[in-house]
Design an enzyme around this catalytic site. Structure first.
Site, mmCIF file in Angstrom:
data_model
loop_
_atom_site.group_PDB
_atom_site.id
_atom_site.type_symbol
_atom_site.label_atom_id
_atom_site.label_comp_id
_atom_site.label_asym_id
_atom_site.label_seq_id
_atom_site.Cartn_x
_atom_site.Cartn_y
_atom_site.Cartn_z
ATOM 1 C CG ASP A 118 8.047 16.958 -61.301
ATOM 2 O OD1 ASP A 118 9.046 16.635 -61.954
ATOM 3 O OD2 ASP A 118 6.895 16.522 -61.548
HETATM 4 C C1 GLC Z 1 6.070 13.809 -63.350
HETATM 5 C C2 GLC Z 1 7.247 14.378 -64.116
HETATM 6 C C3 GLC Z 1 6.959 15.688 -64.766
HETATM 7 C C4 GLC Z 1 5.511 15.744 -65.186
HETATM 8 C C5 GLC Z 1 4.678 15.756 -63.912
HETATM 9 C C6 GLC Z 1 3.177 15.752 -64.234
HETATM 10 O O1 GLC Z 1 6.489 13.177 -62.189
HETATM 11 O O2 GLC Z 1 8.482 14.497 -63.426
HETATM 12 O O3 GLC Z 1 7.854 15.814 -65.887
HETATM 13 O O4 GLC Z 1 5.255 16.903 -65.944
HETATM 14 O O5 GLC Z 1 4.972 14.663 -63.066
HETATM 15 O O6 GLC Z 1 2.821 14.555 -64.845
#
Ligand code: GLC
Length: 742
Positions: free
Chosen positions: A278
């Site tokens: 993430d």
């Molecule tokens: C965010 C979220 C995730 C998302 C990623 C890219 O922090 O936790 O769900 O897909 O970053 O935006």
């Protein structure tokens, strides 16, 4: 295009199987050949994912030098095309980029938030909407979405309950699988196929006290029986990628959890796709207190099975040295790179790296808008109706509330690429349907958090001239989603006070709640003549709600989560344990006599000020008709541990209008080597019946579906007695039928 790549492409073959990396031997061989020609720097560059900022020197350099293998958050087709040309035409080996985006509930055409899509209990509809989102998104060159999110959520304080499909693993699993099918289609190499990314692996929704990113303590039994099944279902559906979660589970952050990412996901489940971190989650293992520094974080993440580093910048500067130091093996690096090359091969990017010419005609097509509207109609839940709905005849309508004309907020969280100019609000749709003269509009409150009561008096006066009040309430989009948990989940601002003020107008009140989470609505339920819940419905929300209010369609939603009376009841979910003192004697705080004796209120498991039941239960939702459920008939009263029984239930539309309902099959394992929930959803089927029409709903229940994990982590099927219900909510008030596993 780079000539050495052309030979690779020409020989790559045209047909690619769907599913996580079902490449042909020839394609695998071509990947090995490419891998053998890559420098260590080029390999590690493929493992770096960076967020786009237009066609900047930084981005062009990353594409040309190959120091990034994928880009997220770039959706301008021209920029995507230019960066792709840099990668394919100017980098040494011409390896294409893959572009990713959070396409969570639509791209331009915004569908209901996933929690609302869960309320449809219609996987086919979720698949249809995901396919439409894929077509819109891929028209820009985006080929990878960070969706579906299949985190089970049992605490409505958690802002990201908006992004999943609710509290139940069976409903969530069905919806997540449908989304994977919709995004990826039948052939990932098709230019309109979008690689799915199942997230957040795992246990993210169990955040302590519903506070986002917070600690999770999840016993293995619960992890395996509740939180993991939807991920397994999505993996089995062929999801191309997974995303590890921010949270720790029992002290180990998912970004460094080799049990999750290798032992379970790859070795036990046999899934062979790509795992992306993430945003910054590899780096965050330092504040977690799990890693000393970025090198340590890179080491633990790579060895745990995180292939791609999203925005930690941990891999690029550290992996090569870690290999030299023997802390990460070259084989590990090569496997990580292989997974990224396979994703690109399966997406067809090696032989078709450029999106077809994109233009606005790909967006907001009549088909997309119709599907979005139908999804709202099937996701809107009628919680209460004293007969005021549907509106009859010509009436003067007073439209009010902060969500009556809120085109941005109506679309909810993660609707980056939606355009509010296309949103149909309830006010616009009601004016269109009933005519301007029939609709009086005063917002009463400017936005959901508005605390000003200045507008109340005039609004109440104006409402006195109408026949009915339509009060659109809820949450602004920013009050749910990532990092937006709330400790008080009542209507924000002065919305409840405004409802109480509106009562003075002496008119029937229809309250419509558009929120990103279940809210506590005891006053709203008590004071409203009808209560509708439409979890942030998206672009076509107003059009759908107007049709429902006018009776052109019956609301088809059922709660995917329990609706609490009070926030203090949380976590709250239907598949709870019975405890040794189930709440069968409840004395509420207002009924306790003065100087009551210590044990006089009953010594069972309930709250003095809230009882134990939700305000409205999981699976609940009314319609404009009524349905009767016959007693379930079983093909046998017992089955072997490898057997199954057929369950048939006659359902009848006993009302006067056609409508849909959802037959839900629940079971209870009466005695187990571990205590078992008082009921668990095992099957469901949505159906539509004309007035007076009956049909049999039939399910096949296998003993295997009654398995659970014991304290040793073994998945077991135990002999014994079970109760079974088929009902249209988790209330299951009819007497159960009994069967057993011998
Ligand atoms: C965010 C979220 C995730 C998302 C990623 C890219 O922090 O936790 O769900 O897909 O970053 O935006």
């Amino acid at each position: 295009m780079n000539t050495s790549l052309q030979s690779l492409i020409a020989a790559a073959g045209l047909m690619l199987a769907a599913g996580a990396y079902a490449l042909t031997p020839d394609q695998e061989a071509r990947i090995e050949d490419l891998l053998s020609r890559m420098t260590q720097e080029e390999k590690i560059g493929q493992l770096n994912q960076i967020s786009g900022d237009g066609y900047s020197p930084r981005m062009s350099e990353a594409a040309t030098k190959g120091t990034a293998g994928s880009v997220l958050n770039e959706v301008d087709p021209t920029v995507i095309s230019r960066l792709q040309h840099d990668a394919v035409e100017k980098s040494r080996l011409g390896i294409p980029l893959v572009f990713a985006r959070d396409v969570i509930h639509g791209f331009r055409t915004i569908f209901p938030i996933p929690l609302g899509q869960g309320a449809t209990w219609n996987p086919a509809l979720v698949e249809e909407g995901s396919r439409i989102a894929a077509k819109e998104a891929t028209s820009t060159g985006v080929r990878w979405t960070f969706s579906p999110m299949v985190d089970i959520a049992r605490d409505a304080r958690w802002g990201r309950i908006a992004e999943g499909y609710g509290e139940d693993p069976v409903l969530t699993g069905a919806m997540g699988e449908a989304a994977v099918r919709g995004y990826q289609g039948n052939d990932l190499s098709s230019p309109d196929a979008l690689a799915a990314c199942v997230k957040h692996f795992a246990g993210y929704g169990a955040a302590e006290s519903g506070r986002d990113y917070n600690t999770t303590w999840i016993p293995d039994v619960l992890l395996h029986d509740v939180y993991l099944p939807p991920f397994k279902q999505a993996a089995d559906a062929g999801a191309a990628t997974f995303m590890c979660s921010f949270n720790e589970i029992n002290g180990v952050p998912s970004s460094g959890n080799s049990y999750l990412l290798r032992d379970l996901l790859r070795d036990s489940w046999g899934w062979n796709g790509l795992v992306v971190s993430d945003w910054g989650s590899i780096r965050e293992m330092i504040p977690h207190g799990f890693c000393e520094d970025m090198a340590d974080a890179a080491r633990k993440a790579a060895n745990a099975g995180v292939d791609v580093d999203m925005e930690s910048y941990a891999y690029l500067p550290n992996l090569a040295k870690l290999v030299e130091e023997g802390k990460v093996s070259q084989a590990t690096i090569d496997d990580m790179v292989r997974n990224m090359l396979r994703l690109k091969m399966e997406l067809g990017l090696f032989y078709n790296p450029y999106a077809p010419k994109s233009d606005a005609s790909a967006f907001y097509t009549p088909e997309a808008l119709e599907a979005a509207q139908r999804t709202v109609e099937e996701s809107t839940i009628l919680l209460k109706n004293n007969g005021i709905l549907p509106l009859k005849g010509s009436q003067k309508i007073f439209v009010t509330g902060p969500m009556a004309d809120a085109p941005h907020d109506q679309c909810g969280t993660w609707s980056f690429d939606g355009e509010k100019s296309h949103t149909v609000t309830p006010l616009a749709a009601l004016r269109e349907k009933y005519g301007d003269d029939a609709v009086i509009y005063m917002p009463g409150l400017a936005y959901s958090r508005d605390l000003s009561t200045d507008g109340f008096a005039a609004a109440v006066k104006a409402a006195g001239d109408a026949d009915v009040i339509l009060y659109f309430t809820g949450e602004e989009a920013v009050l749910s989603g990532e990092a937006h948990s709330r400790a008080d989940i009542s209507l924000p601002g002065a919305q409840t006070a405004y409802l109480e003020a509106l009562k003075a107008a002496g008119k029937p009140i229809v309250t419509v709640v558009m929120a990103g989470r279940p809210l506590t609505l005891p006053t709203e339920s008590r004071l409203s003549d009808a209560l509708l819940c439409s979890f942030h419905p998206g672009t076509m929300g107003g059009a759908a709600l107007a049709r429902i209010i006018a009776g052109e369609v019956s609301p088809g939603g059922k709660l995917p989560v329990s609706l609490p009376r009070m926030v203090g009841q949380l976590p709250l979910y239907y598949s709870a344990k019975n405890t040794g003192r189930p709440a069968n004697e409840i004395t509420l705080i207002g009924d306790i006599p003065l100087e009551a004796g210590q044990t006089s209120t009953g010594c069972t498991s309930f709250f003095l000020d809230a009882g134990v039941a939700p305000l409205y239960p999981f699976g609940y939702g009314l319609s404009y008709t009524t349905f009767e459920y016959g007693a379930p008939e079983l093909s046998a009263s017992e089955m072997a541990a490898d057997g199954s029984i057929t369950v048939t239930c006659k359902v009848t539309n006993t009302g006067s209008v056609a409508a849909s309902d959802v037959a839900q099959l629940y079971v209870r394992d009466l005695v187990g080597s571990l205590t078992r929930p008082v009921k668990e959803l095992k099957h469901f089927e949505k159906f539509t019946l004309a007035p007076g029409e009956s049909r049999n709903v039939t399910f096949t229940l296998t003993a295997d579906e009654l398995a659970f994990h014991n304290a040793k982590g073994e998945r077991i099927i135990e002999p014994g007695k079970f109760h079974l219900w088929v009902d249209n909510s988790s209330l299951c008030e009819a007497a159960p039928v009994e069967f057993s596993i011998r």
